[in-house]
Design an enzyme around this catalytic site. Structure first.
Site, PDB file in Angstrom:
ATOM      1  CB  SER A  66      -0.904   0.005   1.235  1.00  0.00           C
ATOM      2  OG  SER A  66      -1.725   1.162   1.250  1.00  0.00           O
ATOM      3  CG  HIS A  98      -4.610   4.819  -2.280  1.00  0.00           C
ATOM      4  ND1 HIS A  98      -5.604   4.115  -2.921  1.00  0.00           N
ATOM      5  CD2 HIS A  98      -4.218   4.051  -1.230  1.00  0.00           C
ATOM      6  CE1 HIS A  98      -5.824   2.983  -2.276  1.00  0.00           C
ATOM      7  NE2 HIS A  98      -4.995   2.915  -1.252  1.00  0.00           N
ATOM      8  NE  ARG A 119      -7.639  -5.083  -0.072  1.00  0.00           N
ATOM      9  CZ  ARG A 119      -8.006  -4.050  -0.802  1.00  0.00           C
ATOM     10  NH1 ARG A 119      -7.085  -3.225  -1.280  1.00  0.00           N
ATOM     11  NH2 ARG A 119      -9.276  -3.826  -1.072  1.00  0.00           N
ATOM     12  CG  HIS A 129      -9.279   7.649 -15.364  1.00  0.00           C
ATOM     13  ND1 HIS A 129     -10.238   6.914 -14.714  1.00  0.00           N
ATOM     14  CD2 HIS A 129      -9.065   8.749 -14.590  1.00  0.00           C
ATOM     15  CE1 HIS A 129     -10.611   7.535 -13.601  1.00  0.00           C
ATOM     16  NE2 HIS A 129      -9.900   8.659 -13.507  1.00  0.00           N
ATOM     17  CG  HIS A 178     -18.644  13.560   5.764  1.00  0.00           C
ATOM     18  ND1 HIS A 178     -17.897  12.513   5.283  1.00  0.00           N
ATOM     19  CD2 HIS A 178     -17.737  14.531   6.106  1.00  0.00           C
ATOM     20  CE1 HIS A 178     -16.615  12.821   5.346  1.00  0.00           C
ATOM     21  NE2 HIS A 178     -16.487  14.036   5.829  1.00  0.00           N
ATOM     22  N   GLY A 231      -5.492  -4.740  15.219  1.00  0.00           N
ATOM     23  CA  GLY A 231      -4.313  -4.580  16.065  1.00  0.00           C
ATOM     24  C   GLY A 231      -3.039  -4.423  15.280  1.00  0.00           C
ATOM     25  NE  ARG A 268       6.025  -1.146  13.146  1.00  0.00           N
ATOM     26  CZ  ARG A 268       6.659  -0.123  12.574  1.00  0.00           C
ATOM     27  NH1 ARG A 268       6.180   0.425  11.470  1.00  0.00           N
ATOM     28  NH2 ARG A 268       7.768   0.345  13.104  1.00  0.00           N
TER      29      ARG A 268
END
Length: 306
Positions: A94, A108, A112, A147, A177, A260, A262
């Protein structure tokens, strides 16, 4: 399901991307390897590679992680309630890059593999990922190039994938929002296994390999564009939208925090300089207003003239 081959590809992809970005920036990335020993909530390892205060990148990170856990968190079973509580294995690369120059877009990318191992049942695996572009000062040629590169990467796997993944990206990277997109989109996919493991993995590799050809030409065209405090101020304001999306909606961020993971690696996507203002609106006819009117809306960029 050949997890060794996927891991090898992901580590190689991370290294190729970091080497290219270091060449563009001139400042070496810091490398921070980590391990989680067996016996805890998570076990596994990873490599965080990050640059701050570079010539090109004000902040940029490219992470590899490979973790095994005992129970899937809610963010991972939102669309697969039958897998709630199952043991899992996840690995991926990532990256988020926040350039210093406001004329160079933030970007970005993520690829995965996820495998759930329900008790008494065969493993369930899927691939996910994509890439999306977030300009502050929109340029039509840049959006079209990004694109088209995404479309060309997916073309060998069927003509229906690009419009499907492009639409999914537009819907996913949307701040409900604010009622506005995060940027000009790209491609996004998840829960993907329909081509079988080998072809699905090949598609994942095509997406990962397309990142540098999609983004670097934009960087090379824009990184010397003059800017002043006005442009930096608007960049900081728009980065606030990036923070809002990542902390409220992003499934990868939520998965990492809920499982949990890092924290330093998970939150490397946060930009270094951000501003919020109450009910601010750009002045009509300005380049800032043009971002909203011309770029922050769904468009079939790959089919438009550059």
């Amino acid at each position: 399901m050949d997890t060794v081959a996927v891991r090898d590809y992901l580590l190689g992809l991370q290294q190729r991307i970091v080497e290219a970005l270091q060449a563009d920036d001139g400042k070496p990335f810091a490398s921070d390897g980590w391990t989680r020993p067996p016996g805890g909530r998570l076990q596994g390892d990873g490599l965080t590679q990050l640059v701050e205060e570079g010539k090109l990148l004000e902040r940029g990170g490219c992470n590899f992680s490979h973790v095994i856990g005992q129970g899937l968190p809610p963010s991972a079973t939102q669309h697969r309630p039958d897998l709630a509580g199952a043991a899992f294995e996840a690995m991926g690369v990532s990256l988020v890059l926040h350039p210093r120059n406001p004329h160079v877009p933030t970007v970005h990318m993520n690829v995965r593999l996820f495998a759930a191992r329900p008790e008494g049942a065969p493993p369930v695996w899927w691939f996910g990922g994509g890439m999306d572009l977030t300009p502050y000062y929109g340029v039509q040629a840049d959006a079209v190039h990004f694109h088209r590169t995404c479309r060309d990467a997916l073309a060998p796997f069927g003509p229906e994938l690009h419009p499907r993944f492009k639409r999914w990206c537009d819907e996913y990277f949307f701040l409900k929002h604010r009622n506005e997109p995060r940027g000009v989109g790209g491609i996004f996919f998840d829960d993907f296994n329909e081509l079988g493991f080998e072809r699905s993995f090949a598609m994942l590799r095509a997406v990962g390999d397309a990142f540098l050809p999609a983004y670097r030409p934009i960087v090379q065209r824009r990184h010397d564009t003059p800017y002043g405090e006005r442009e930096r101020d608007f960049q900081a304001y728009r980065r606030g939208r990036y923070v809002e999306f990542n902390l409220v909606f992003d499934r990868g961020t939520l998965f990492g925090l809920q499982s949990g993971g890092r924290t330093e690696s998970i939150l490397m996507s946060m930009p270094p300089r951000v501003q919020w203002r109450y009910d601010w609106q750009p002045e009509a006819g300005t380049p800032e207003a043009r971002l909203y009117s011309d770029f922050l809306r769904p468009r079939d960029w790959a089919d438009e003239a550059a």
